[in-house]
Motif scaffolding. Structure first.
Motif, PDB file in Angstrom:
ATOM      1  N   THR A   6       0.797  -1.274  -0.240  1.00 56.23           N
ATOM      2  CA  THR A   6       0.104   0.018  -0.042  1.00 56.23           C
ATOM      3  C   THR A   6       0.930   1.244  -0.164  1.00 56.23           C
ATOM      4  OG1 THR A   6      -0.323  -0.088   2.386  1.00 56.23           O
ATOM      5  CG2 THR A   6      -1.980  -1.003   1.153  1.00 56.23           C
ATOM      6  N   GLY A   7       2.071   1.266   0.492  1.00 56.98           N
ATOM      7  CA  GLY A   7       2.966   2.315   0.254  1.00 56.98           C
ATOM      8  C   GLY A   7       3.311   3.068   1.729  1.00 56.98           C
ATOM      9  N   SER A   8       4.205   3.830   1.664  1.00 60.20           N
ATOM     10  CA  SER A   8       4.364   4.756   2.694  1.00 60.20           C
ATOM     11  C   SER A   8       4.275   6.082   2.487  1.00 60.20           C
ATOM     12  CB  SER A   8       5.914   4.390   3.179  1.00 60.20           C
ATOM     13  OG  SER A   8       6.945   4.840   2.190  1.00 60.20           O
ATOM     14  N   PRO A   9       4.411   6.975   3.329  1.00 60.57           N
ATOM     15  CA  PRO A   9       4.061   8.552   3.229  1.00 60.57           C
ATOM     16  C   PRO A   9       5.273   8.933   2.130  1.00 60.57           C
ATOM     17  CG  PRO A   9       4.179   8.166   5.573  1.00 60.57           C
ATOM     18  CD  PRO A   9       4.690   6.996   4.844  1.00 60.57           C
ATOM     19  N   ASP A  10       5.155   9.746   1.271  1.00 58.51           N
ATOM     20  CA  ASP A  10       6.129  10.562   0.545  1.00 58.51           C
ATOM     21  C   ASP A  10       7.248  10.810   1.098  1.00 58.51           C
ATOM     22  OD1 ASP A  10       4.191  10.126  -1.490  1.00 58.51           O
ATOM     23  OD2 ASP A  10       3.461  12.169  -1.710  1.00 58.51           O
ATOM     24  N   TRP A  11       7.406  11.397   2.295  1.00 57.97           N
ATOM     25  CA  TRP A  11       8.568  11.917   2.952  1.00 57.97           C
ATOM     26  C   TRP A  11       9.221  10.771   3.614  1.00 57.97           C
ATOM     27  CZ3 TRP A  11       8.206   9.893   7.699  1.00 57.97           C
ATOM     28  CH2 TRP A  11       7.247   9.863   8.505  1.00 57.97           C
ATOM     29  N   TYR A  12       8.814   9.681   3.594  1.00 62.77           N
ATOM     30  CA  TYR A  12       9.792   8.446   4.240  1.00 62.77           C
ATOM     31  C   TYR A  12      10.719   7.803   2.903  1.00 62.77           C
ATOM     32  CZ  TYR A  12      11.392   4.851   7.338  1.00 62.77           C
ATOM     33  OH  TYR A  12      11.994   4.042   8.034  1.00 62.77           O
ATOM     34  N   TRP A  13      11.957   7.700   3.339  1.00 59.58           N
ATOM     35  CA  TRP A  13      12.949   7.388   2.316  1.00 59.58           C
ATOM     36  C   TRP A  13      13.451   6.225   2.290  1.00 59.58           C
ATOM     37  CZ3 TRP A  13      13.124  10.833   6.193  1.00 59.58           C
ATOM     38  CH2 TRP A  13      13.830  10.565   7.322  1.00 59.58           C
ATOM     39  N   ASN A  14      12.938   5.326   3.521  1.00 58.39           N
ATOM     40  CA  ASN A  14      13.493   3.984   3.409  1.00 58.39           C
ATOM     41  C   ASN A  14      12.371   2.982   2.741  1.00 58.39           C
ATOM     42  OD1 ASN A  14      15.972   4.397   4.459  1.00 58.39           O
ATOM     43  ND2 ASN A  14      14.986   4.192   6.497  1.00 58.39           N
ATOM     44  N   SER A  15      12.815   1.802   2.164  1.00 64.58           N
ATOM     45  CA  SER A  15      11.844   0.693   1.750  1.00 64.58           C
ATOM     46  C   SER A  15      11.089  -0.026   3.124  1.00 64.58           C
ATOM     47  CB  SER A  15      12.366  -0.161   0.983  1.00 64.58           C
ATOM     48  OG  SER A  15      13.141   0.407  -0.139  1.00 64.58           O
ATOM     49  N   ILE A  16       9.970   0.405   3.248  1.00 67.58           N
ATOM     50  CA  ILE A  16       9.053  -0.143   4.243  1.00 67.58           C
ATOM     51  C   ILE A  16       8.669  -1.523   4.075  1.00 67.58           C
ATOM     52  CG2 ILE A  16       8.360   2.134   5.227  1.00 67.58           C
ATOM     53  CD1 ILE A  16       5.398   0.964   4.228  1.00 67.58           C
ATOM     54  N   ILE A  17       8.443  -2.397   5.046  1.00 72.47           N
ATOM     55  CA  ILE A  17       7.989  -3.461   5.059  1.00 72.47           C
ATOM     56  C   ILE A  17       6.219  -3.175   5.780  1.00 72.47           C
ATOM     57  CG2 ILE A  17       7.426  -6.109   5.819  1.00 72.47           C
ATOM     58  CD1 ILE A  17      10.550  -5.942   5.883  1.00 72.47           C
ATOM     59  N   GLU A  18       6.495  -2.306   6.794  1.00 77.48           N
ATOM     60  CA  GLU A  18       5.157  -2.006   7.426  1.00 77.48           C
ATOM     61  C   GLU A  18       5.532  -0.623   8.103  1.00 77.48           C
ATOM     62  OE1 GLU A  18       1.965  -4.023   9.104  1.00 77.48           O
ATOM     63  OE2 GLU A  18       2.981  -5.880   8.780  1.00 77.48           O
ATOM     64  N   MET A  19       4.357   0.160   8.334  1.00 77.39           N
ATOM     65  CA  MET A  19       4.678   1.494   8.860  1.00 77.39           C
ATOM     66  C   MET A  19       3.364   1.964   9.452  1.00 77.39           C
ATOM     67  SD  MET A  19       6.271   4.970   7.033  1.00 77.39           S
ATOM     68  CE  MET A  19       7.232   5.993   8.181  1.00 77.39           C
ATOM     69  N   SER A  20       3.656   2.617  10.576  1.00 75.87           N
ATOM     70  CA  SER A  20       2.444   3.226  11.291  1.00 75.87           C
ATOM     71  C   SER A  20       2.878   4.589  11.827  1.00 75.87           C
ATOM     72  CB  SER A  20       1.886   2.588  12.664  1.00 75.87           C
ATOM     73  OG  SER A  20       1.503   1.212  12.015  1.00 75.87           O
ATOM     74  N   CYS A  21       2.014   5.681  11.352  1.00 76.45           N
ATOM     75  CA  CYS A  21       2.304   7.120  11.827  1.00 76.45           C
ATOM     76  C   CYS A  21       1.118   7.536  12.671  1.00 76.45           C
ATOM     77  CB  CYS A  21       2.309   7.975  10.664  1.00 76.45           C
ATOM     78  SG  CYS A  21       3.617   7.439   9.590  1.00 76.45           S
TER      79      CYS A  21
END
Length: 130
Positions: free
Chosen positions: A78-93
Motif C-alpha cells: 500500500t506504500g508509505s508517506p512520500d516523505w519516508y525515504w526507506n523501503s518499508i515492510i510496514e509503517m504506522s504514523c
C-alpha cells in the motif's frame, strides 16, 4: 536496565522538536536491527522475518494503548508517506501537535539488516521541497 516504552522514546523526540530545537528531519531510534546478510548467507531468514514482524506488531500495540489507532498504516503493497525515504515492510504514523511520530519496519536491500525504527519528523520539513 529497564527498556524504555516506545511512547517514552517518541515523546522525548517530540519534546525536542518544540520551537527553538529545530532538527530538519526529526529524530530516529533503532529499536531493533538484525544481522547483515553477506555472501548469500540467508540462513534463518524466515525466522528473522517472523521475529521482526512480531516485534513490530508488539511495538505498535504498545503505542496504540497510549495514543490510540495510528493515523496512517501502510505496508510494502500500500506504500508509505512520500516523505519516508526507506523501503518499508510496514509503517504506522501518529499525527501529534509537535509533528509526526512513526514506527517503521524496513529493509532497504537484500544484504542489509531488517530494522524497526522509531522516529519523528517536523511538519515544516514536509513543506520543504524534497
Amino acid at each position: 536496565m529497564k527498556e524504555k516504552h516506545p511512547v517514552e522514546i517518541l515523546e522525548d523526540f517530540l519534546w525536542k522538536m518544540l520551537p527553538g530545537n529545530y532538527q530538519p528531519y526529526g529524530y530516529t531510534f533503532d529499536w531493533k536491527v538484525s544481522k547483515l546478510f553477506f555472501d548469500d548467507d540467508f540462513s534463518n531468514l524466515e525466522n528473522i522475518e517472523a521475529d521482526f514482524q512480531h516485534e513490530y506488531e508488539v511495538v505498535v500495540a504498545k503505542i496504540q494503548e497510549v495514543w490510540g489507532p495510528a493515523d496512517f498504516q501502510g505496508n510494502a503493497n500500500t506504500g508509505s508517506p512520500d516523505w519516508y525515504w526507506n523501503s518499508i515492510i510496514e509503517m504506522s504514523c501518529w499525527d501529534k501537535e509537535e509533528g509526526i511520530a512513526y514506527v517503521a519496519y524496513h529493509r532497504d536491500d537484500k544484504e542489509l539488516p531488517y530494522e524497526i525504527t522509531l522516529g519523528t519528523i517536523f511538519e515544516e520539513a514536509l513543506e520543504e521541497e524534497w
